[in-house]
Structures are given as C-alpha cells and as structure tokens.
Design a protein around this motif. Structure first.
Motif: not given
Length: 408
Positions: A31-32, A371-372, A387-388, A398-401
């Motif tokens: 995730y990170w 990215p968002v 940022m994700r 399931l987005s990543r940071f």
C-alpha cells in the motif's frame, strides 16, 4: 510533475513496524510504495494545488449556505427530512470544522480538477502527515533526494494549531472509530496526537462501545460523558441508524459537524457547478435525475437545468462519470463513453443511492498507474498533499500511497 524511480529505504519494514504502520502492505501488495515518488515544482504546488484547493474550500462553504436554506436541495443530497433542522442548526451555530481531503485530477500542466471532497471521514491522514515526512527526512539524509528538496506537508502542524484555535487547554476530546480497522485507527490516532500536542485531553473509545445515558448524553466505554467527539463514522450512516436520533439532544460537539453531511456528499458537485459554472477547477456536474432525458438522443433535460446542460452537453455525452451521492473508495462508480459503460467498480455497496453525472476528466498515467492528488484542508486552508495511484481509471481500495517532494 514527474514520477521518479528511487531506491527504497533498506530498513523500510522496520520503520513501518516501529511506527505502527501495520497496513503498509495490504491484500498481498504494497500500500505504501516508495520505489518511486512524485516530484513537483514549487510553482505547481503553490499556484496549481494549494491556492485552488483553498479557494475551492471557500466555495464549498458558500454552497453549504445555499443548501441548508433549501429543503428540496437537502432532499436531493439524501438528507433524511427528520434531520433537516439538525443540519441547518449545525451550520447556523457555526459548529467548527477541522479537516477534509479534496481529491484532485492534475497532470502538472492544466488546472487541477475537483473530483470529489471527502470532508467528513477522510483517511490516509497518517501516511500524508507523518510517514511521508519521515521518508523525506530519511532520503535527504541518505543523499537519495537532491539537497534542498522539500515537501508540501504542514498537515500535522496545522492540525495542532486548529485544535488550539478551537478549544481551551485541557479540553477533553474523545476519538472514536470502528474496532479492528487499522487504517481508521491510524487516522484517529493522528488526530489525537495533534490534539495532545495542542494541550487537549485525548481519549479513544470504539464506536460500538458508545452508550446513551439516562440523561441522553453519550458515554464512552468507561461511562465518562462525551462532550466533544471526533468520530470516523460517516454522517449519512449515523443519520440513518439509531445513533442519529440521539445527536440533537446529546449536548455533544461533533468533529466533523453535522453540516459536513452536505459537503462530504457528491451532490455537492452539481451545486458547485450551478453556483460557479465554468470555474477552472470544477468539472461540469448535474444530478442524474435532472439530465436523464438529455443523455438519451433527442431527450430534453429539466427546464431548470436545460441552459446549463446545453452549454456542456457535447462534453457530457462524449464521456462522463456516474457517481452515487454517497460512496467510498470508488464503489458503485462507472465511466460512460459514447453512451456505453466502459469501466465500473466491482464494489457495488452504494448502488442504492441517487446519482450524479460528472464530466469525465482523464487522470494522467505514469508507468501504468494513474495518480490522484489528495489536498488536505485544515481549518479553511490547504496544508499539504498526499498521492494515491491506481491501475484502474477509478481509484479504489487497492490504490497505492506514493510520497512526493518539491524540487525545481
């Protein structure tokens, strides 16, 4: 704005464990993710993100003032009629807000576009305020980042000052979330950390252990009266369950306040477009019921919105996003292009809610990820970003940071 490949810290796992960052890996994936980071120029941060987000927040407050004075509009936003007065009174009393997160589409060149505003229960606060700052300091010390690199991240400091501004020293504040949700607990503890630093008393209790006294006051798990409560529990859920009927007479000050029910609500987006049509940081948006006929060849929208829709009809028909007024983590959201649904979230938890239609604005793509920008509002100003990124065009659970840094 660039995505830069960087070496991961060799002791990342130990640092995450020491910090209690138990959800740095989820569902078998990171995730990170610090194998790369997003680089911004100072002008991009200040001119394209910080100032617009602060302005957008001021605009949302104007929208709240309009919404709470119009019961038909509150009904469109899914507010139960029994709670119209609660929402309006909360706004009239100027019950204080602390924080929120705007999700923005931004590619480094054009105006950032507001996708939605989670102004009630935004998570990813710990990652944004604390862990990515630690990453910056570590990577500067290791020589991985250029000398003088910075980060747009005054989130924690702004929260401390906000608590000092709102509450007298030693005010007892309760912080609450559902049990066994590490991400929620990290957000709650980040808020409590800021409150303690501001001189407040901070007490945690599980949401499901809050009780009601004979005097209609809320009690924590040790039967202490709750005078001020930060609750990581959405207002739309609270107003729909038994908990909600006790709010008005409880004497409890809520963070976030009840009026945030009309801000953390995608029905806000068409109201903003009605009030600020053509604003560079907004996307055209309408209540789906108002324009349903217009999305069918030869149809005509409701007369009240016909002119506004007509000015952007070609844009909306070419591509738009259908969103429930209540939704989390991309659930029940669909992308429609040329009249056909081309992508939809597999999570349908919010299908029962009314919908809005928002013009589609493509996210930039970097190495297969989109990215968002999460712009954090503390008080009335933007204090930092997180940022994700997601492989999907719909940012989901399931987005990543990703960390970010500033270097011209």
């Amino acid at each position: 704005m660039r995505k830069i490949t960087l070496p991961e810290r060799p002791d990342l796992a130990a640092k995450a464990e020491d910090a209690g960052f138990t959800f740095a890996h989820m569902h078998g994936e990171p995730y990170w993710d610090e194998t790369s980071a997003y680089q911004f120029t100072l002008a991009q941060i200040e001119t394209d993100l910080e100032d617009p987000a602060t302005e957008l927040h001021a605009m949302t407050r104007q929208a709240v003032d309009r919404i709470v004075g119009d019961q038909a509009l509150m009904a469109k936003l899914g507010i139960p009629p029994a709670h119209f007065d609660l929402i309006a009174d909360s706004w009239a009393r100027n019950e204080p807000e602390v924080y929120g997160r705007m999700d923005l589409a931004y590619d480094g060149t054009g105006p950032a576009k507001l996708l939605e505003y989670n102004a009630d229960t935004p998570t990813s606060l710990y990652e944004s305020a604390a862990f990515q700052w630690q990453w910056l300091e570590d990577q500067l010390a290791a020589g991985v980042l250029p000398e003088g690199a910075d980060q747009f991240n005054g989130i924690h400091e702004a929260l401390v000052e906000r608590f000092k501004e709102l509450f007298d020293p030693n005010t007892d504040i309760h912080f609450s979330a559902m049990p066994d949700t590490p991400e929620d607990y990290a957000t709650v503890e980040s808020m409590a950390w800021a409150a303690r630093e501001a001189g407040m008393g901070a007490h945690y209790t599980d949401l499901n252990k809050i009780a009601i006294s004979k005097n209609k006051q809320f009690l924590d798990d040790q039967d202490r009266v709750i005078g001020t409560l930060f609750k990581l529990y959405p207002w739309e859920d609270m107003l729909a369950d038994d908990f909600g009927k006790h709010v008005k007479d409880s004497g409890c000050l809520f963070i976030e306040p009840a009026w945030k029910a009309v801000v953390s609500n995608k029905g806000l987006l068409p109201v903003l477009w009605q009030m600020f049509e053509g604003h560079p940081n907004l996307l055209p948006a309408f209540f789906a019921d108002d324009v349903a006929e217009a999305l069918v060849a030869g149809g005509t929208p409701d007369p009240a919105v016909a002119d506004a829709f007509g000015r952007v009809a070609d844009q909306i028909r070419a591509a738009h996003v259908v969103k429930p007024i209540f939704s989390r983590e991309g659930a029940s959201i669909s992308i429609v292009e040329g009249g056909d649904v081309t992508e939809t979230s597999p999570n349908t938890d919010y299908d029962r809610h009314p919908r809005i239609v928002q013009a589609y604005h493509a996210l930039p793509e970097f190495d297969g990820f989109r990215p968002v920008v999460g712009a954090w509002i503390v008080g009335h100003a933007c204090a930092g970003i997180g940022m994700r990124e997601d492989r999907s065009r719909i940012t989901q659970d399931l987005s990543r940071f990703k960390p970010h840094f500033i270097a011209d």
